[in-house]
Design a protein around this motif. Structure first.
Motif, mmCIF file in Angstrom:
data_model
loop_
_atom_site.group_PDB
_atom_site.id
_atom_site.type_symbol
_atom_site.label_atom_id
_atom_site.label_comp_id
_atom_site.label_asym_id
_atom_site.label_seq_id
_atom_site.Cartn_x
_atom_site.Cartn_y
_atom_site.Cartn_z
ATOM 1 N N TYR A 1 0.833 -1.205 0.000
ATOM 2 C CA TYR A 1 0.000 0.000 0.000
ATOM 3 C C TYR A 1 0.869 1.258 0.000
ATOM 4 O O TYR A 1 0.607 2.215 -0.749
ATOM 5 C CB TYR A 1 -0.926 -0.009 1.205
ATOM 6 N N GLU A 2 1.896 1.251 0.831
ATOM 7 C CA GLU A 2 2.790 2.407 0.897
ATOM 8 C C GLU A 2 3.477 2.634 -0.450
ATOM 9 O O GLU A 2 3.611 3.779 -0.904
ATOM 10 C CB GLU A 2 3.828 2.198 2.002
ATOM 11 N N THR A 3 3.886 1.549 -1.103
ATOM 12 C CA THR A 3 4.511 1.667 -2.422
ATOM 13 C C THR A 3 3.518 2.192 -3.446
ATOM 14 O O THR A 3 3.848 3.057 -4.281
ATOM 15 C CB THR A 3 5.060 0.293 -2.875
ATOM 16 N N PHE A 4 2.278 1.678 -3.402
ATOM 17 C CA PHE A 4 1.247 2.133 -4.334
ATOM 18 C C PHE A 4 1.008 3.628 -4.180
ATOM 19 O O PHE A 4 0.939 4.361 -5.177
ATOM 20 C CB PHE A 4 -0.053 1.368 -4.096
ATOM 21 N N VAL A 5 0.853 4.087 -2.942
ATOM 22 C CA VAL A 5 0.595 5.510 -2.693
ATOM 23 C C VAL A 5 1.747 6.358 -3.211
ATOM 24 O O VAL A 5 1.541 7.421 -3.827
ATOM 25 C CB VAL A 5 0.359 5.760 -1.187
ATOM 26 N N GLN A 6 2.965 5.891 -2.984
ATOM 27 C CA GLN A 6 4.141 6.636 -3.441
ATOM 28 C C GLN A 6 4.146 6.782 -4.962
ATOM 29 O O GLN A 6 4.360 7.870 -5.501
ATOM 30 C CB GLN A 6 5.411 5.928 -2.967
ATOM 31 N N ILE A 7 3.885 5.687 -5.668
ATOM 32 C CA ILE A 7 3.874 5.730 -7.132
ATOM 33 C C ILE A 7 2.678 6.546 -7.625
ATOM 34 O O ILE A 7 2.792 7.327 -8.584
ATOM 35 C CB ILE A 7 3.835 4.312 -7.716
ATOM 36 N N SER B 1 3.545 14.314 -11.410
ATOM 37 C CA SER B 1 4.755 14.837 -12.038
ATOM 38 C C SER B 1 4.634 14.753 -13.562
ATOM 39 O O SER B 1 3.723 14.106 -14.090
ATOM 40 C CB SER B 1 5.964 14.023 -11.570
ATOM 41 N N PRO B 2 5.574 15.377 -14.304
ATOM 42 C CA PRO B 2 5.547 15.288 -15.774
ATOM 43 C C PRO B 2 5.667 13.852 -16.288
ATOM 44 O O PRO B 2 5.241 13.566 -17.410
ATOM 45 C CB PRO B 2 6.759 16.130 -16.194
ATOM 46 N N ASN B 3 6.235 12.964 -15.480
ATOM 47 C CA ASN B 3 6.400 11.570 -15.899
ATOM 48 C C ASN B 3 5.221 10.704 -15.457
ATOM 49 O O ASN B 3 5.388 9.551 -15.075
ATOM 50 C CB ASN B 3 7.702 10.998 -15.321
ATOM 51 N N ALA C 1 4.614 6.517 -14.332
ATOM 52 C CA ALA C 1 4.058 6.084 -13.046
ATOM 53 C C ALA C 1 2.820 5.215 -13.263
ATOM 54 O O ALA C 1 2.643 4.186 -12.594
ATOM 55 C CB ALA C 1 3.717 7.302 -12.192
ATOM 56 N N LEU C 2 1.954 5.611 -14.200
ATOM 57 C CA LEU C 2 0.750 4.834 -14.465
ATOM 58 C C LEU C 2 1.101 3.447 -14.982
ATOM 59 O O LEU C 2 0.504 2.451 -14.552
ATOM 60 C CB LEU C 2 -0.133 5.558 -15.481
ATOM 61 N N TYR C 3 2.061 3.375 -15.891
ATOM 62 C CA TYR C 3 2.453 2.075 -16.426
ATOM 63 C C TYR C 3 2.987 1.170 -15.322
ATOM 64 O O TYR C 3 2.697 -0.034 -15.288
ATOM 65 C CB TYR C 3 3.512 2.243 -17.513
ATOM 66 N N ARG C 4 3.743 1.747 -14.400
ATOM 67 C CA ARG C 4 4.263 0.944 -13.293
ATOM 68 C C ARG C 4 3.130 0.472 -12.384
ATOM 69 O O ARG C 4 3.133 -0.673 -11.912
ATOM 70 C CB ARG C 4 5.284 1.749 -12.484
ATOM 71 N N LEU C 5 2.144 1.330 -12.155
ATOM 72 C CA LEU C 5 0.997 0.917 -11.348
ATOM 73 C C LEU C 5 0.249 -0.240 -12.007
ATOM 74 O O LEU C 5 -0.145 -1.202 -11.347
ATOM 75 C CB LEU C 5 0.045 2.096 -11.132
ATOM 76 N N VAL C 6 0.052 -0.149 -13.322
ATOM 77 C CA VAL C 6 -0.637 -1.218 -14.042
ATOM 78 C C VAL C 6 0.164 -2.515 -13.934
ATOM 79 O O VAL C 6 -0.399 -3.587 -13.672
ATOM 80 C CB VAL C 6 -0.846 -0.832 -15.517
ATOM 81 N N ARG C 7 1.457 -2.415 -14.133
ATOM 82 C CA ARG C 7 2.309 -3.605 -14.147
ATOM 83 C C ARG C 7 2.394 -4.269 -12.768
ATOM 84 O O ARG C 7 2.346 -5.492 -12.658
ATOM 85 C CB ARG C 7 3.705 -3.229 -14.633
ATOM 86 N N GLU C 8 2.505 -3.464 -11.717
ATOM 87 C CA GLU C 8 2.740 -4.010 -10.380
ATOM 88 C C GLU C 8 1.471 -4.152 -9.549
ATOM 89 O O GLU C 8 1.424 -4.981 -8.629
ATOM 90 C CB GLU C 8 3.743 -3.131 -9.624
ATOM 91 N N PHE C 9 0.431 -3.366 -9.868
ATOM 92 C CA PHE C 9 -0.755 -3.351 -9.003
ATOM 93 C C PHE C 9 -2.065 -3.486 -9.783
ATOM 94 O O PHE C 9 -3.147 -3.265 -9.227
ATOM 95 C CB PHE C 9 -0.803 -2.044 -8.188
#
Length: 322
Positions: free
Chosen positions: A280-286, A292-294, A298-306
């Motif tokens: 959860y802490e990692t999800f909130v951080q991402i 941010s401009p990137n 961040a969204l792609y990482r959320l999809v991939r990991e969560f």
């Protein structure tokens, strides 16, 4: 029927093949087949009937509170509330699941309507036979099964069930009968079917606090509609229902509930695992990095990991698929 099914199966429409296969597997109680089918669905698309079968298969394989967001779902799939006027297929599926949920009177009402107004003799007769078996009226069940024997398509099935009446049912069938009987404690005709889904399921659970299927379906309803407060409020039921720990999706909902209120979770009352807290802490951080401009990274990482987590579904109202 076979020709129609074949025509649907070879159709180029993405959800027609899963639609036909899902109905077939559901009729056969092939829950593992439905789970395997769910892994091959077109990305980003959901059919209420297919989703309904997937939820049921996940429950029967013990995975509903863990893997519910592995594929696209819609809230209407739980009790097929997507139609203004119930189709024949909806009536059949609802009769079937209401019987399992212990709402036997509603199951009988729907099966009787199918028999009287729609002419689906084999399916309706078998449903009515099972209802009479559950209620303890084998001779009434025998009347329905003898009528079902006159249907060429369902003759073999009718003979098999008549043999069960005479010599005893197979262990899995006997266990299913016992499960429904234990869930129908105090069954009455109070629920009409017009109530909201959560009220229908809550009434069944209130009538029998050990009705595990009603509990998991109620929690699924709360998850799909974002009512994390109700998930937290019902965690006291876990011990009565035989859970040794909080299922993962419920843990995630609890963390969201307290996180949105900026409160710490009482780990004595809600023993959420350290692994889920760290995720959860990692999800909130991402998720915060999406400002941010990137943000696309961040969204792609959320999809991939969560993507299959409740964290993602609650935040984006959909499952995440790469």
């Amino acid at each position: 029927v076979a020709v129609m099914a074949l025509g649907l199966y070879v159709s180029h429409k993405d959800l027609r093949k899963p639609y036909v296969l899902s109905n077939y597997y559901s009729r056969q109680r092939n829950w593992n087949g439905i789970i395997e089918l769910s892994r091959r669905l077109p990305k980003g698309k959901a059919n209420p009937f297919v989703s309904h079968d997937i939820l049921r298969a996940l429950y029967h394989t013990g995975r509903l509170p863990y893997d519910m967001f592995q594929c696209p779902l819609v809230p209407e799939a739980i009790l097929l509330t997507h139609e203004k006027q119930e189709s024949d297929l909806t009536q059949w599926k609802l009769s079937d699941i209401f019987l399992e949920l212990g709402h036997v009177n509603m199951a009988q009402k729907l099966a009787s309507e199918l028999l009287a107004t729609k002419g689906h003799l084999g399916i309706a007769l078998e449903g009515l036979a099972w209802i009479q078996i559950v209620k303890g009226y084998p001779e009434t069940a025998r009347i329905y099964l003898n009528a079902m024997k006159r249907d060429l398509v369902h003759r073999k099935r009718a003979k098999s069930l008549l043999a069960g009446l005479d010599g005893g049912f197979a262990p899995d069938q006997a266990a299913a009968i016992d499960a429904v009987r234990s869930s129908m404690q105090g069954e009455r005709a109070g629920v009409t079917g017009t109530e909201p889904v959560d009220e229908t399921l809550a009434a069944l659970l209130e009538r029998n606090p050990r009705n595990k299927m009603a509990f998991e379906y109620l929690m699924a309803c709360y998850l799909l509609t974002g009512r994390v407060d109700r998930i937290a409020a019902n965690m006291e039921r876990l011990r009565t229902l035989g859970y040794s720990k909080i299922p993962t999706l419920y843990e995630e909902a609890i963390l969201i509930h307290f996180g949105t209120q900026r409160r710490d979770v009482d780990l004595t009352r809600f023993p959420v695992s350290p692994e889920t807290i760290k995720r959860y802490e990692t999800f909130v951080q991402i998720h915060n990095a999406m400002q941010s401009p990137n943000h696309q990274v961040a969204l792609y990482r959320l999809v991939r990991e969560f993507g299959t987590s409740y964290f993602f579904y609650y935040s984006f109202c959909r499952v995440g698929q790469v």
